[in-house]
Write a protein that holds these residues in place. Sequence first.
Motif, PDB file in Angstrom:
ATOM      1  N   GLN A 162       0.847  -1.181   0.000  1.00 29.89           N
ATOM      2  CA  GLN A 162       0.000   0.000   0.000  1.00 29.89           C
ATOM      3  C   GLN A 162       0.894   1.245   0.000  1.00 29.89           C
ATOM      4  N   TYR A 163       0.290   2.376  -0.351  1.00 27.49           N
ATOM      5  CA  TYR A 163       1.042   3.633  -0.315  1.00 27.49           C
ATOM      6  C   TYR A 163       0.170   4.733   0.243  1.00 27.49           C
ATOM      7  N   SER A 164       0.644   5.348   1.325  1.00 23.40           N
ATOM      8  CA  SER A 164      -0.081   6.444   1.941  1.00 23.40           C
ATOM      9  C   SER A 164       0.311   7.757   1.274  1.00 23.40           C
ATOM     10  N   THR A 165      -0.628   8.390   0.578  1.00 22.58           N
ATOM     11  CA  THR A 165      -0.346   9.696  -0.018  1.00 22.58           C
ATOM     12  C   THR A 165      -0.298  10.782   1.049  1.00 22.58           C
ATOM     13  N   GLU A 166      -0.926  10.539   2.201  1.00 19.95           N
ATOM     14  CA  GLU A 166      -0.851  11.502   3.295  1.00 19.95           C
ATOM     15  C   GLU A 166       0.565  11.577   3.847  1.00 19.95           C
ATOM     16  N   TYR A 167       1.170  10.413   4.080  1.00 19.12           N
ATOM     17  CA  TYR A 167       2.508  10.362   4.659  1.00 19.12           C
ATOM     18  C   TYR A 167       3.599  10.241   3.607  1.00 19.12           C
ATOM     19  N   GLU A 168       3.219   9.974   2.347  1.00 15.06           N
ATOM     20  CA  GLU A 168       4.179   9.665   1.290  1.00 15.06           C
ATOM     21  C   GLU A 168       5.097   8.546   1.751  1.00 15.06           C
ATOM     22  N   ALA A 169       4.469   7.412   2.101  1.00 17.25           N
ATOM     23  CA  ALA A 169       5.232   6.277   2.618  1.00 17.25           C
ATOM     24  C   ALA A 169       4.523   4.973   2.279  1.00 17.25           C
ATOM     25  N   GLY A 192       2.011 -17.890  11.675  1.00 10.23           N
ATOM     26  CA  GLY A 192       0.656 -17.374  11.769  1.00 10.23           C
ATOM     27  C   GLY A 192       0.554 -16.002  12.411  1.00 10.23           C
ATOM     28  N   ARG A 193       1.675 -15.295  12.597  1.00  6.69           N
ATOM     29  CA  ARG A 193       1.665 -13.978  13.229  1.00  6.69           C
ATOM     30  C   ARG A 193       1.543 -12.892  12.163  1.00  6.69           C
ATOM     31  N   THR A 194       0.749 -11.869  12.471  1.00  4.70           N
ATOM     32  CA  THR A 194       0.548 -10.763  11.545  1.00  4.70           C
ATOM     33  C   THR A 194       1.593  -9.673  11.794  1.00  4.70           C
ATOM     34  N   HIS A 195       2.159  -9.166  10.723  1.00  3.15           N
ATOM     35  CA  HIS A 195       3.168  -8.111  10.793  1.00  3.15           C
ATOM     36  C   HIS A 195       2.695  -6.891  10.000  1.00  3.15           C
ATOM     37  N   GLU A 196       3.178  -5.723  10.401  1.00  5.44           N
ATOM     38  CA  GLU A 196       2.989  -4.491   9.619  1.00  5.44           C
ATOM     39  C   GLU A 196       4.348  -3.858   9.407  1.00  5.44           C
ATOM     40  N   VAL A 197       4.654  -3.555   8.163  1.00  4.59           N
ATOM     41  CA  VAL A 197       5.965  -3.019   7.792  1.00  4.59           C
ATOM     42  C   VAL A 197       5.786  -1.653   7.140  1.00  4.59           C
ATOM     43  N   TRP A 198       6.515  -0.660   7.654  1.00  5.48           N
ATOM     44  CA  TRP A 198       6.616   0.648   7.010  1.00  5.48           C
ATOM     45  C   TRP A 198       8.068   0.852   6.609  1.00  5.48           C
ATOM     46  N   PHE A 199       8.288   1.407   5.420  1.00  3.85           N
ATOM     47  CA  PHE A 199       9.647   1.560   4.909  1.00  3.85           C
ATOM     48  C   PHE A 199       9.659   2.702   3.897  1.00  3.85           C
TER      49      PHE A 199
END
Length: 420
Positions: free
Chosen positions: A350-357, A367-374
């Motif tokens: 996904q791409y956040s246009t609000e954060y430009e990230a 089975g663990r859920t992860h969230e990655v920002w980079f």
Amino acid sequence: MFVYTVRQGDTLYEISSKYDVPVDRIRLVNGLDETNIVPGQSLLIPTFTYTVQPGDSFYRIANMAYVPLDRLRRANPSVNPNAIQPGMKITIPDISDYIASTLGFYTLRTPELDQALINDFAPYHTYLSIFEYHFSSTGALVNDLNDLPAIQTAWQRRLQPLMTVTNLTTEGFSAEIAHQMLNNPTARSNLVTNIFNVVSRKGYAGVNIDIEQVRTEDRDLFSGFLRQLRDRLQPSGYLVTVSVPAKTNEEVPWLRGYDYGGIGSVVDLMFIMAYDWHHGGSEPGPVAPIKEVRSTIRFALSRIPRTKIILGVPLYGYDWLLPYTPGTIAPGVSNQAAIETAMRYQVPIQYSTEYEAPFFRYVDNQGRTHEVWFEDVRSMSRKMQLVREFSLGGIGAWQISLGFAPGVWLLSKFFQIRKV
């Protein structure tokens, strides 16, 4: 060059055919070992000739190429922007006319690896800040580095090596050690002398001071220490540079120790660490959101000459476990590794246009859920546009050994790199 965002069903072969760029070249520029790209992934397409696609407009092409619309029009004087057709060839203008300094931090490994990496990155950098020397509360340097091969290679490749000095300990940055050193005139003088001796003996171009967690009560002492260091180093032709945390105002208590105006009046360059608004110990979120980065630049410009400002960007993100649990530490992940993770688990980016990230979620083998920002080529391009927009001295990164294949190509797209 322009940025293509992968759509559902795309393959590298189809993208290659669409824009008449070899698959292997797209893979090289984007550092792709595999071809299993995912929706939302951004790819830097290394060509200055754009093939118009159905639904395209000059405005859309300018956005994909991260070039001003008027410059795109001037580069294509015979083309009617209101009458472009699929298959037409549009020239993407060369905008590498902005002269900028670039600064990369680097942690030494082995002489062979150091020399190889420096050779690879030298064309795209002005300064290489070699990490890191530590000091004690008495101003003594408590470690030494096998840095001569790196220093010599840097000079051979017209890259200016900087000695990085920090208040790091085995437990992290020490506000107490910095406090004791700054409040002791003898210790301050000792550290200045010890830095000068290493810089002159080993052949550095200068120093980068990375003293973190400076306390509010030490604010003027820190600026004074940098002035004392400048007075010792500059007569011999050495540079004094500093790394500082990002600030958007003077209200945040733990950032008041950094007087942007006082520091900026003394040093040659100020590397602003415009990242870690979200970090390993925080909840998930963008590491370098564009609004905060822009606000930091504006605040800095109210106190520092723009030519002294080096905008620091991260070559990393974080991988958080969900649900987020306060007190847990998310591991850092290089931008390249983040992309490889999305490809491995075949999850859309996904791409956040609000954060430009960019960001994504995946479920690991347990089975663990992860969230990655980079950071990717889109978010990095926006930050490079800020350097040009605000006429800053340049851009820098922590740290180049993390690797981000498109980064060097973006630097050559947006800037003419200042060299010695």
